[in-house]
Design a protein around this motif. Structure first.
Motif, PDB file in Angstrom:
ATOM      1  N   GLU A  89       0.854  -1.192   0.000  1.00  0.00           N
ATOM      2  CA  GLU A  89       0.000   0.000   0.000  1.00  0.00           C
ATOM      3  C   GLU A  89       0.886   1.236   0.000  1.00  0.00           C
ATOM      4  OE1 GLU A  89      -3.235  -0.100  -0.256  1.00  0.00           O
ATOM      5  OE2 GLU A  89      -3.736  -2.138   0.354  1.00  0.00           O
ATOM      6  N   SER A 143      -3.209  -3.521   4.631  1.00  0.00           N
ATOM      7  CA  SER A 143      -4.655  -3.617   4.441  1.00  0.00           C
ATOM      8  C   SER A 143      -4.893  -5.040   3.953  1.00  0.00           C
ATOM      9  CB  SER A 143      -5.152  -2.604   3.402  1.00  0.00           C
ATOM     10  OG  SER A 143      -5.041  -3.147   2.108  1.00  0.00           O
ATOM     11  N   ARG A 191       0.738   0.265   9.422  1.00  0.00           N
ATOM     12  CA  ARG A 191       1.699   0.918   8.508  1.00  0.00           C
ATOM     13  C   ARG A 191       2.766   1.598   9.331  1.00  0.00           C
ATOM     14  NH1 ARG A 191      -2.728   2.979   3.885  1.00  0.00           N
ATOM     15  NH2 ARG A 191      -3.751   0.954   3.867  1.00  0.00           N
ATOM     16  N   GLN A 241      -9.984   0.124   9.459  1.00  0.00           N
ATOM     17  CA  GLN A 241     -10.675   0.422   8.209  1.00  0.00           C
ATOM     18  C   GLN A 241     -11.976  -0.367   8.124  1.00  0.00           C
ATOM     19  OE1 GLN A 241      -8.237  -0.534   4.799  1.00  0.00           O
ATOM     20  NE2 GLN A 241      -7.197   1.435   4.864  1.00  0.00           N
ATOM     21  N   ASP A 255     -13.434  -2.243   5.472  1.00  0.00           N
ATOM     22  CA  ASP A 255     -12.863  -2.737   4.230  1.00  0.00           C
ATOM     23  C   ASP A 255     -13.958  -3.470   3.460  1.00  0.00           C
ATOM     24  OD1 ASP A 255     -10.495  -2.936   2.697  1.00  0.00           O
ATOM     25  OD2 ASP A 255     -10.405  -5.078   3.174  1.00  0.00           O
ATOM     26  N   HIS A 261      -2.867   1.656  -5.624  1.00  0.00           N
ATOM     27  CA  HIS A 261      -2.029   0.471  -5.454  1.00  0.00           C
ATOM     28  C   HIS A 261      -2.031  -0.285  -6.769  1.00  0.00           C
ATOM     29  CE1 HIS A 261      -5.788  -1.606  -4.994  1.00  0.00           C
ATOM     30  NE2 HIS A 261      -6.041  -1.053  -3.830  1.00  0.00           N
ATOM     31  N   GLY A 284     -11.066   5.416   0.201  1.00  0.00           N
ATOM     32  CA  GLY A 284     -10.554   5.341  -1.164  1.00  0.00           C
ATOM     33  C   GLY A 284     -10.635   3.917  -1.653  1.00  0.00           C
ATOM     34  N   GLY A 285     -10.804   3.770  -2.941  1.00  0.00           N
ATOM     35  CA  GLY A 285     -10.872   2.421  -3.487  1.00  0.00           C
ATOM     36  C   GLY A 285     -10.831   2.468  -4.993  1.00  0.00           C
ATOM     37  N   SER A 286     -11.143   1.341  -5.598  1.00  0.00           N
ATOM     38  CA  SER A 286     -11.062   1.275  -7.054  1.00  0.00           C
ATOM     39  C   SER A 286     -11.757   0.031  -7.578  1.00  0.00           C
ATOM     40  CB  SER A 286      -9.596   1.235  -7.494  1.00  0.00           C
ATOM     41  OG  SER A 286      -8.929   0.132  -6.924  1.00  0.00           O
ATOM     42  N   ARG A 296     -10.910  -3.125  -9.702  1.00  0.00           N
ATOM     43  CA  ARG A 296      -9.605  -3.782  -9.782  1.00  0.00           C
ATOM     44  C   ARG A 296      -9.347  -4.359 -11.169  1.00  0.00           C
ATOM     45  NH1 ARG A 296      -9.320  -1.442  -4.812  1.00  0.00           N
ATOM     46  NH2 ARG A 296     -10.755  -2.450  -3.366  1.00  0.00           N
ATOM     47  N   GLY A 346     -13.745  -2.351  -4.878  1.00  0.00           N
ATOM     48  CA  GLY A 346     -14.061  -2.101  -3.476  1.00  0.00           C
ATOM     49  C   GLY A 346     -13.551  -0.775  -3.000  1.00  0.00           C
ATOM     50  N   ILE A 347     -13.517  -0.688  -1.702  1.00  0.00           N
ATOM     51  CA  ILE A 347     -13.150   0.580  -1.072  1.00  0.00           C
ATOM     52  C   ILE A 347     -12.764   0.292   0.370  1.00  0.00           C
ATOM     53  CG2 ILE A 347     -15.509   1.077  -0.266  1.00  0.00           C
ATOM     54  CD1 ILE A 347     -14.981   4.043  -1.058  1.00  0.00           C
ATOM     55  N   ALA A 348     -11.998   1.171   0.963  1.00  0.00           N
ATOM     56  CA  ALA A 348     -11.761   1.101   2.401  1.00  0.00           C
ATOM     57  C   ALA A 348     -12.002   2.484   2.973  1.00  0.00           C
ATOM     58  CB  ALA A 348     -10.336   0.645   2.683  1.00  0.00           C
TER      59      ALA A 348
HETATM   60  N1  ASP Z   1      -6.660  -1.296   0.285  1.00  0.00           N
HETATM   61  C1  ASP Z   1      -6.880   0.076  -0.060  1.00  0.00           C
HETATM   62  C2  ASP Z   1      -6.335   0.982   1.044  1.00  0.00           C
HETATM   63  O1  ASP Z   1      -6.143   0.543   2.154  1.00  0.00           O
HETATM   64  C3  ASP Z   1      -8.312   0.415  -0.246  1.00  0.00           C
HETATM   65  C4  ASP Z   1      -8.932  -0.270  -1.396  1.00  0.00           C
HETATM   66  O2  ASP Z   1      -8.443  -0.139  -2.515  1.00  0.00           O
HETATM   67  O3  ASP Z   1      -9.978  -0.908  -1.178  1.00  0.00           O
HETATM   68  O4  ASP Z   1      -6.131   2.165   0.817  1.00  0.00           O
END
Ligand code: ASP
Length: 588
Positions: free
Chosen positions: A178, A200, A224, A238, A240, A451, A487-489, A491, A532-534
């Motif tokens: 990350e 994460s 982290r 988070q 998640d 990421h 934030g997320g995306s 994939r 997804g998103i966190a």
């Molecule tokens: N794993 C990512 C983060 O911790 C979030 C995600 O893309 O779902 O920022």
């Protein structure tokens, strides 16, 4: 002897309970000795109730009560009595009544606490963290955790209702990228090998999609090892989330529903759908990818004006592909001293400098640095900016993204100084269309902004190798009042595309196999499109409980040096433990 049982909490008795015999248990918050009468405020998580000990009724009991001190834990049996006229305490939920004590048990005594157990304390944060169990007794802190609990319960109910399964993923894991440093845990059974604590559960949640779990969520700790800023903790929580076959719209809708329930807990109404802004527009207008949209001061582009100006530093910069941007600080009439302070602020955040044009109330203009560019350029800037008498225009020049960022920070700093941000505003929005990659000059390679598992926008894909800078990502951030709360995306779900991304990021085939081989392999066995998103739980709780530090909403937080002052961790371990792990500590 019959076991003593609490009948009520200290926060629930009212006039309706007149005459009732009750047993209360809790902490002595305060006591007041009025001779014959001794009053004790008994406190628990739910509130405070006044106990009365009367020497006339029971001298022995009164004598025992006189030995009570702050923070003793006691049980008292007695009768609820409505207080006399004028003796009510409107500040207390139980302020209409008191309990006339007939029996008292001291369950445990207490040393004098290093600071008072009350909301308004001036104690240093170090002392509060060292005696965290006492700090957490303070009603305001307990209120924060009540809120935290409400929020997590609301989220769990909501996610369950939406068909998501809560699945736990490992804490002892393989490093997931990350972008931060990993916390490592040495393996005893495989000397020289290490687990990483998850930054994460990113890869695990994606793998759960490959496993056909369809909808996953988890309220989960992430780790982290970063240098800590004010609102960061080495371990944080988070929310998640990952789902299969998503469209961005379904995902946004689902999160917006969750946000509206969570913020609804505080009576805050979120617009649905939430507004959206592109990364580019956000940078251009706010100088930030987490725009604070609560006040209307916008960045503007003056590059073209300076290209045509007299020879000056700004012209040179504009001509060599750099940018000149600015903003108007309305009705500021800054003194020279304040302008110097502002310049110092810009230097301190790393900016090269800031120029200003001041429009005096009398129609005079002063623009020391910009003057070289010529009166026509100064006039053109004023005209384009829309600035009026009494306003100040700030200008910065340099490489585009850095200049926008500095100006964005200045925008927030001025808002703070000038109180531009109205209270009680909750501006939540999505930032979309991020670039996929950015060039890391220190590593001399492209790195992922989010990421490496984030999908590129389909139509940009052909340019991946030739123009990495032009590739947009299917990534999104959720921003509230200028803070990123999630934030997320969408994939990458095809292993060929994933491999191409690793290549652009500078991983050789063997490196990619070594780091993410298990994941690349998993992608080859039938992977559903997924995304997804966190969301950052700590920050959300902080904002909703009106706190300014996430340490106030984490039960046992660490200091900026990542130390737990209460338990004293991290700490050295025994030679025996090190030997078992095959680890030798170097002194330098
Ligand atoms: N794993 C990512 C983060 O911790 C979030 C995600 O893309 O779902 O920022």
């Amino acid at each position: 002897m019959e076991e003593l049982q609490r009948t009520h909490t200290c926060g629930e008795l009212t006039a309706a309970n007149q005459g009732l015999e009750v047993v209360l248990m809790g902490w002595v918050n305060r006591w007041r000795d009025h001779g014959q009468l001794l009053f004790v405020d008994l406190r628990d998580r739910d509130g405070m109730t006044q106990l009365v000990f009367n020497a006339e009724n029971n001298a022995d009991l009164h004598r025992l009560a006189k030995t009570l001190r702050s923070e003793f834990v006691i049980a008292a049996r007695g009768q609820v009595r409505v207080r006399g006229k004028g003796l009510e305490n409107p500040n207390l939920k139980t302020g209409e009544i008191e309990v006339v004590a007939g029996q008292l048990w001291v369950l445990s005594d207490a040393k004098t606490t290093p600071f008072p157990i009350e909301d308004e304390i001036t104690t240093s944060e170090e002392l509060r963290l060292k005696y965290r169990y006492l700090d957490l007794r303070r009603p305001k802190m307990q209120e924060n955790f009540r809120m935290r609990h409400r929020i997590t319960m609301t989220i769990r109910d909501y996610m369950d209702g939406q068909g998501f399964w809560e699945v736990e993923t490992p804490i002892l894991t393989k490093s997931t990228p990350e972008g931060a440093r990993d916390y490592l845990v040495p393996s005893r059974l495989q000397r020289g090998s290490f687990y990483a604590l998850p930054q994460s559960p990113q890869l695990f949640k994606q793998i759960l999609m490959i496993s056909g779990f369809d909808k996953y969520f988890q309220i989960v700790k992430c780790f982290r090892d970063e240098d800590l800023r004010a609102d960061r903790q080495p371990e944080f929580t988070q929310i998640d989330i990952e789902m299969s076959f998503p469209s961005r719209e379904t995902l946004f809708k689902m999160i917006e529903g969750m946000m509206s329930e969570v913020f609804g807990l505080n009576g805050i109404k979120m617009p649905r759908p939430l507004p959206r802004i592109s990364f580019q527009e956000s940078m251009d207008r706010y100088g930030s990818d987490k725009p604070d949209t609560r006040f209307e001061v916008f960045l503007q582009d003056f590059t073209e004006i300076f290209k045509a100006a007299d020879a000056s530093v700004f012209r040179e910069m504009a001509e060599t592909g750099q940018t000149v941007r600015g903003l108007v600080a309305p009705k500021t009439s800054y003194s020279r001293k304040t302008l110097d302070d502002i310049a110092a602020f810009v230097k301190q955040i790393g900016g090269a400098g800031v120029a200003w044009i001041k429009l005096g109330e009398e129609g005079t203009t002063s623009a020391p640095v910009v003057k070289n560019a010529g009166a026509a350029a100064v006039e053109a800037v004023i005209k384009k900016s829309g600035a009026e008498k009494g306003d100040t225009i700030f200008l910065m020049a340099g490489p585009t993204e850095a200049t926008l960022n500095y100006l964005g920070s200045l925008r927030i700093e001025l808002a703070r100084r000038e109180n531009w941000i109205p209270a009680g505003k909750w501006n939540m929005l999505w930032v979309v269309d991020f670039p996929l990659l950015e060039f890391d000059t220190s590593e001399n390679r492209w790195v992922s902004r989010h990421h490496p598992f984030t999908a590129p926008v389909d139509e940009d894909l052909p340019l991946l190798e030739s123009h990495p800078e032009r590739i947009r990502a299917k990534a999104y951030d959720l921003v509230l009042n200028g803070t990123e709360i999630g934030g997320g995306s969408i994939r990458i779900h095809r292993s060929d595309i994933q491999s191409r991304i690793f290549k652009v990021l500078g991983f050789t085939e063997p490196e990619a196999r070594d780091k993410f081989g298990f994941f690349l392999e998993a992608l080859e066995f039938g992977t559903p499109p997924h995304g997804g998103i966190a969301l950052g739980l700590d920050r959300m709780v902080m904002i909703l409980s009106g706190q300014s530090s996430i340490r106030d909403v984490i039960a046992f937080p660490k200091t900026a040096r990542a130390v737990d002052l209460m338990s004293g961790s991290p700490s050295p371990v025994s030679d025996q433990q090190l030997r078992e792990l095959g680890i030798q500590i170097r002194k330098n």
